[in-house]
Design a protein around this motif. Structure first.
Motif, PDB file in Angstrom:
ATOM      1  N   TRP A  86      70.183   0.833 143.209  1.00  0.00           N
ATOM      2  CA  TRP A  86      70.577   2.090 143.848  1.00  0.00           C
ATOM      3  C   TRP A  86      72.090   2.173 144.027  1.00  0.00           C
ATOM      4  CZ3 TRP A  86      66.909  -1.314 145.654  1.00  0.00           C
ATOM      5  CH2 TRP A  86      65.578  -0.922 145.453  1.00  0.00           C
ATOM      6  N   ALA A  87      72.757   1.017 143.998  1.00  0.00           N
ATOM      7  CA  ALA A  87      74.213   0.983 144.156  1.00  0.00           C
ATOM      8  C   ALA A  87      74.877   1.887 143.109  1.00  0.00           C
ATOM      9  CB  ALA A  87      74.731  -0.444 144.047  1.00  0.00           C
ATOM     10  N   GLY A  88      74.236   2.013 141.954  1.00  0.00           N
ATOM     11  CA  GLY A  88      74.772   2.848 140.885  1.00  0.00           C
ATOM     12  C   GLY A  88      74.680   4.340 141.176  1.00  0.00           C
ATOM     13  N   ASP A  89      73.980   4.732 142.234  1.00  0.00           N
ATOM     14  CA  ASP A  89      73.850   6.152 142.584  1.00  0.00           C
ATOM     15  C   ASP A  89      75.147   6.737 143.130  1.00  0.00           C
ATOM     16  OD1 ASP A  89      71.253   5.699 141.922  1.00  0.00           O
ATOM     17  OD2 ASP A  89      70.442   5.916 143.950  1.00  0.00           O
ATOM     18  N   SER A  90      76.094   5.878 143.513  1.00  0.00           N
ATOM     19  CA  SER A  90      77.369   6.382 144.022  1.00  0.00           C
ATOM     20  C   SER A  90      78.496   5.799 143.172  1.00  0.00           C
ATOM     21  CB  SER A  90      77.549   5.988 145.490  1.00  0.00           C
ATOM     22  OG  SER A  90      77.550   4.579 145.606  1.00  0.00           O
ATOM     23  N   ALA A  91      79.685   6.356 143.322  1.00  0.00           N
ATOM     24  CA  ALA A  91      80.825   5.944 142.490  1.00  0.00           C
ATOM     25  C   ALA A  91      81.538   4.708 143.053  1.00  0.00           C
ATOM     26  CB  ALA A  91      81.806   7.100 142.376  1.00  0.00           C
ATOM     27  N   GLY A 149      70.589   2.762 148.427  1.00  0.00           N
ATOM     28  CA  GLY A 149      70.328   4.197 148.330  1.00  0.00           C
ATOM     29  C   GLY A 149      71.256   4.998 149.208  1.00  0.00           C
ATOM     30  N   VAL A 150      71.622   6.204 148.745  1.00  0.00           N
ATOM     31  CA  VAL A 150      72.582   7.017 149.493  1.00  0.00           C
ATOM     32  C   VAL A 150      71.904   7.810 150.616  1.00  0.00           C
ATOM     33  CG1 VAL A 150      74.244   7.237 147.609  1.00  0.00           C
ATOM     34  CG2 VAL A 150      72.422   8.916 147.817  1.00  0.00           C
ATOM     35  N   ASP A 151      70.610   8.034 150.506  1.00  0.00           N
ATOM     36  CA  ASP A 151      69.885   8.777 151.526  1.00  0.00           C
ATOM     37  C   ASP A 151      69.601   7.855 152.717  1.00  0.00           C
ATOM     38  OD1 ASP A 151      68.225  11.539 151.445  1.00  0.00           O
ATOM     39  OD2 ASP A 151      67.233  10.040 152.729  1.00  0.00           O
ATOM     40  N   LYS A 152      69.682   8.397 153.926  1.00  0.00           N
ATOM     41  CA  LYS A 152      69.537   7.551 155.111  1.00  0.00           C
ATOM     42  C   LYS A 152      68.151   6.930 155.282  1.00  0.00           C
ATOM     43  CE  LYS A 152      73.445   9.226 157.557  1.00  0.00           C
ATOM     44  NZ  LYS A 152      73.981   9.563 156.217  1.00  0.00           N
ATOM     45  N   SER A 153      67.170   7.513 154.628  1.00  0.00           N
ATOM     46  CA  SER A 153      65.825   6.945 154.754  1.00  0.00           C
ATOM     47  C   SER A 153      65.577   5.846 153.713  1.00  0.00           C
ATOM     48  CB  SER A 153      64.785   8.052 154.582  1.00  0.00           C
ATOM     49  OG  SER A 153      64.893   8.592 153.268  1.00  0.00           O
ATOM     50  N   GLU A 154      66.463   5.727 152.725  1.00  0.00           N
ATOM     51  CA  GLU A 154      66.194   4.791 151.622  1.00  0.00           C
ATOM     52  C   GLU A 154      66.347   3.305 151.965  1.00  0.00           C
ATOM     53  OE1 GLU A 154      67.006   6.406 147.343  1.00  0.00           O
ATOM     54  OE2 GLU A 154      68.626   7.145 148.636  1.00  0.00           O
ATOM     55  N   PRO A 155      67.409   2.918 152.710  1.00  0.00           N
ATOM     56  CA  PRO A 155      67.546   1.481 152.983  1.00  0.00           C
ATOM     57  C   PRO A 155      66.295   0.861 153.627  1.00  0.00           C
ATOM     58  CG  PRO A 155      69.589   2.591 153.501  1.00  0.00           C
ATOM     59  CD  PRO A 155      68.587   3.681 153.197  1.00  0.00           C
ATOM     60  N   ALA A 156      65.656   1.590 154.531  1.00  0.00           N
ATOM     61  CA  ALA A 156      64.458   1.030 155.171  1.00  0.00           C
ATOM     62  C   ALA A 156      63.345   0.792 154.150  1.00  0.00           C
ATOM     63  CB  ALA A 156      63.971   1.964 156.280  1.00  0.00           C
ATOM     64  N   LYS A 209      73.339  -6.143 141.245  1.00  0.00           N
ATOM     65  CA  LYS A 209      72.808  -4.841 140.820  1.00  0.00           C
ATOM     66  C   LYS A 209      71.351  -4.919 140.376  1.00  0.00           C
ATOM     67  CE  LYS A 209      74.687  -4.239 136.099  1.00  0.00           C
ATOM     68  NZ  LYS A 209      75.691  -5.289 135.887  1.00  0.00           N
ATOM     69  N   LYS A 210      70.862  -6.123 140.108  1.00  0.00           N
ATOM     70  CA  LYS A 210      69.431  -6.248 139.800  1.00  0.00           C
ATOM     71  C   LYS A 210      68.593  -6.050 141.062  1.00  0.00           C
ATOM     72  CE  LYS A 210      69.637 -10.267 137.492  1.00  0.00           C
ATOM     73  NZ  LYS A 210      71.091 -10.481 137.368  1.00  0.00           N
ATOM     74  N   VAL A 211      69.126  -6.551 142.177  1.00  0.00           N
ATOM     75  CA  VAL A 211      68.426  -6.399 143.461  1.00  0.00           C
ATOM     76  C   VAL A 211      68.675  -4.997 144.030  1.00  0.00           C
ATOM     77  CG1 VAL A 211      68.289  -7.287 145.838  1.00  0.00           C
ATOM     78  CG2 VAL A 211      68.565  -8.881 143.918  1.00  0.00           C
ATOM     79  N   GLU A 212      69.890  -4.480 143.759  1.00  0.00           N
ATOM     80  CA  GLU A 212      70.325  -3.216 144.371  1.00  0.00           C
ATOM     81  C   GLU A 212      70.698  -2.178 143.308  1.00  0.00           C
ATOM     82  OE1 GLU A 212      73.426  -5.404 146.297  1.00  0.00           O
ATOM     83  OE2 GLU A 212      72.525  -5.182 148.275  1.00  0.00           O
TER      84      GLU A 212
END
Ligand SMILES: Nc1nc2c(c(=O)[nH]1)N[C@H]1C(S)=C(S)[C@@H](COP(=O)(O)O)O[C@H]1N2
Ligand SMILES: [Mo]
Length: 323
Positions: A185-190, A89-96, A180-183
């Motif tokens: 959110w990686a698709g949220d950025s280029a 996730g690109v937001d700083k609160s998302e990885p947690a 990408k199945k696990v992550e």
């Protein structure tokens, strides 16, 4: 002087983790008490800074002469809930919230490229390769915020010695886990994955460059790059790849994720340098996370304060050109 010999370091600067772990126990207790009053999802968010099966495993450590003194540690709570980990996730609160899905066992690190023989290290063997040290480092993000973190690891050079690189290896590249199945959110950025970073061989061999397995006396929480990452304290945070699966020795400067994104803004060297502004903001000061707002603004130090140890690596280089 920022780096002291072991005999100079007051024990209060080396063993603050007791305090932090106590604080965490307190927080866990608070979560338990508050649980009845909150929905399950909200509780998961509060507890998630310790997410990951192996986060919270205590690590045996020894004192390090390379620890930074004279700085107050950023609390575990901030270090584990304000993260850059774009795969989650690109937001700083998302990885947690999201990185709990990272499968940290079994885990292997593949060593390839210009080495005598390619090898695969199991994470638990890597953990035992060399005694683990407590290292307090200033941690400066290119976005002009900073923290002070108590990492656990050993010098990357100890690992590199076991890799038998050839004399033709001039750089080392780190590739992060990517699925990408696990992550998703990686698709949220280029960004094109996996996350790739690199160091010149002499930078990688500098004793400050830490192969990092833990923080605050315990294994890394997933959002901080479990089960193994690098930490390069004199460079902007993005040079420190998380959740490493491949270490590749190469002859030429490897491509790096942020340089691919925006060459003007993120160079290969990315040494912390208050005299070279980011094209969109000043690097002269930083905001220290976790302090009351009136105390947050700090002057950024050349090489993040580690110049005594690393300035010689760049003798004769124009650090405006090689930003
Ligand atoms: N794989 C991967 N590694 C990464 C990142 C990332 O998005 N993905 N972000 C980098 C950036 S910009 C910073 S500042 C640090 C943040 O580390 P921390 O969350 O432990 O503070 O991780 C670096 N390593
Ligand atoms: Mo960063």
């Amino acid at each position: 002087m920022l780096i002291l010999k072991p005999s100079d370091i007051p024990s209060s600067a080396i063993t603050p983790r007791e305090q932090y772990l106590d604080r965490r126990r307190f927080l866990r207790g608070a979560v338990a008490v508050g649980a009845a009053a909150l929905g399950a999802e909200r509780i998961a968010q509060i507890v998630s800074p310790t997410s990951g099966v192996f986060a919270g495993t205590r690590l045996q450590t020894v004192k390090s002469p390379l620890t930074t003194t004279g700085e107050d540690l950023t609390s575990y709570q901030y270090v584990t809930s304000y993260n850059n980990y774009y795969e989650f996730g690109v937001d700083k609160s998302e990885p947690a919230k999201n990185a709990g899905r990272l499968p940290v066992r079994p885990w292997t690190v593949r060593v390839e490229g210009l080495v005598k023989t390619p090898k695969t290290f199991d994470i638990d063997a890597l953990l035992k390769l060399h005694p683990l040290e407590d290292r307090i480092y200033r941690h400066r993000c290119v976005e002009a915020w900073s923290m002070v973190v108590l990492w656990v690891g050993y010098s990357l050079s100890e690992f590199i010695k076991q890799c038998d690189p050839l004399s033709t290896a001039k750089f080392v590249q780190f590739l992060s886990y990517y699925d990408k199945k696990v992550e998703p959110w990686a698709g949220d950025s280029a960004i094109s994955w996996p996350y790739s970073e690199g160091l010149r061989m002499d930078e990688a061999m500098n004793p400050l460059t830490l192969l990092t397995f833990g923080m605050y006396g315990e294994t890394l929480p997933n959002q901080n790059g479990a089960p193994v990452r690098v930490v390069v304290p004199w460079k902007y945070g993005f040079k420190s790849a998380k959740s490493i699966v491949t270490v590749r020795f190469v002859a030429k400067e490897p491509h790096t994720t942020w340089n691919d994104q925006n060459e003007q803004e993120y160079g290969f060297y990315s040494n912390v340098n208050p005299n070279v502004d980011h094209p969109r903001w000043s690097q002269k000061t930083e905001r220290r996370i976790g302090l009351p707002f009136y105390a947050q603004r700090k002057t950024t130090l050349m090489f993040n304060g580690y110049g005594d140890q690393v300035a010689s690596l760049y003798k004769g280089m124009d650090l405006r050109r090689y930003y």
